[in-house]
Design an enzyme around this catalytic site. Structure first.
Site, short mmCIF file in Angstrom:
data_model
loop_
_atom_site.label_atom_id
_atom_site.label_comp_id
_atom_site.label_asym_id
_atom_site.label_seq_id
_atom_site.Cartn_x
_atom_site.Cartn_y
_atom_site.Cartn_z
CG ASP A 241 45.87 43.39 37.59
OD1 ASP A 241 46.36 42.78 38.56
OD2 ASP A 241 44.65 43.63 37.50
CG ASP B 164 49.07 42.57 31.44
OD1 ASP B 164 48.71 43.74 31.28
OD2 ASP B 164 48.46 41.76 32.17
P1 B16 Z 1 43.89 51.53 36.47
P2 B16 Z 1 46.97 45.44 32.98
C1 B16 Z 1 44.76 46.73 33.69
O1 B16 Z 1 46.10 46.35 33.97
C2 B16 Z 1 43.81 45.84 34.46
O2 B16 Z 1 43.85 44.52 33.95
C3 B16 Z 1 42.40 46.36 34.27
O3 B16 Z 1 41.50 45.57 35.02
C4 B16 Z 1 42.34 47.82 34.71
O4 B16 Z 1 41.04 48.36 34.47
C5 B16 Z 1 43.35 48.62 33.90
O5 B16 Z 1 44.65 48.08 34.11
C6 B16 Z 1 43.37 50.08 34.30
O6 B16 Z 1 43.87 50.18 35.61
O7 B16 Z 1 42.50 51.80 36.91
O8 B16 Z 1 44.83 51.18 37.61
O9 B16 Z 1 44.44 52.63 35.60
O10 B16 Z 1 46.39 44.07 33.06
O11 B16 Z 1 46.91 46.05 31.58
O12 B16 Z 1 48.35 45.53 33.58
MG MG Z 2 46.49 41.98 32.69
#
Ligand code: B16
Ligand code: MG
Length: 213
Positions: free
Chosen positions: A11, A9
């Site tokens: 974030d 993953d």
């Molecule tokens: P974006 P991950 C996720 O990343 C985040 O945890 C989540 O908080 C966010 O809403 C989602 O990506 C979408 O991100 O707005 O940049 O498309 O943890 O799956 O790497």
């Molecule tokens: Mg994450």
């Protein structure tokens, strides 16, 4: 089962921009007059941008037009991207770089499975894009986490079975996705997920690849 691949993953596992997401969503929620704290933000970790805004609207029992919905998604993302401009390799979470280098030099396949549509951009900022054989992100899936699709596409691209692959995740939505996809799963860096998972690491310095590969 001998491990042939690792799926990360992004974030919360490779880099921490959760607070940037939180501040951007807080601004959106304030605009809508909806109370939003770190507690509610936990519900958004790992889920897509669209599902995040739906969840905020549910919290406030509000509905808005499709046009306003799209405008809010755009302004949230603009604010978020502005706030991560200065990300660089020094922002990698502990243990990430060592694990990527060690895995690569031992022939382990590497991939990213993220809900973020900004994943490739963030990997470039972090200067680690070249480590990965595949990056599956929010642009490449029909059903976001907690659906396992993001990880299943990743494993298929790496030509390995889910049970030959470890997924590292920080969010309950991602853990649910990885477990239901049949992967081996390690929770990382988020004490909230400890009750959901047998294997928990405070950070990736605690992971010993040689015990699995
Ligand atoms: P974006 P991950 C996720 O990343 C985040 O945890 C989540 O908080 C966010 O809403 C989602 O990506 C979408 O991100 O707005 O940049 O498309 O943890 O799956 O790497
Ligand atoms: Mg994450």
């Amino acid at each position: 089962m001998k491990i042939k691949g690792l799926l990360f993953d992004l974030d919360g596992v490779i880099v921490s921009t959760e607070h940037n997401h939180f501040l951007a969503w807080k601004r959106t929620a304030d605009h809508l007059g909806i109370e939003f704290t770190e507690k509610e933000n936990e519900l958004l970790k790992g889920i897509s941008r669209v599902d995040s805004l739906k969840k905020i609207l549910d919290l406030g029992k509000k509905s808005i037009s499709e046009k306003e919905f799209d405008e809010l998604l755009q302004s949230k993302n603009d604010f978020y991207l502005e706030s991560i401009q200065s990300l660089s390799r020094i922002n990698l979470l502990p243990g990430v770089l060592n694990l990527l280098e060690y895995a690569r030099s031992n022939g382990i396949k590497l991939g990213v499975g993220s809900s973020s549509k900004n994943a490739n951009y963030i990997l470039e900022l972090l200067e680690i894009a070249h480590f990965f054989d595949v990056v599956v992100d929010g642009n490449g899936v029909k059903s976001p986490k907690p659906n396992p699709e993001v990880f299943l596409i990743g494993a298929e691209a790496l030509c390995i079975m889910p049970n030959e692959c470890i997924v590292f995740e920080d969010a309950s939505s991602g853990i649910e996705a990885a477990i239901s996809g049949g992967f081996q799963v390690f929770g990382v860096g988020n004490p909230e997920i400890k009750p959901l998972i047998k294997n928990y690491l405070n950070d990736l310095t605690e992971f010993r690849l040689e015990e699995h590969a």
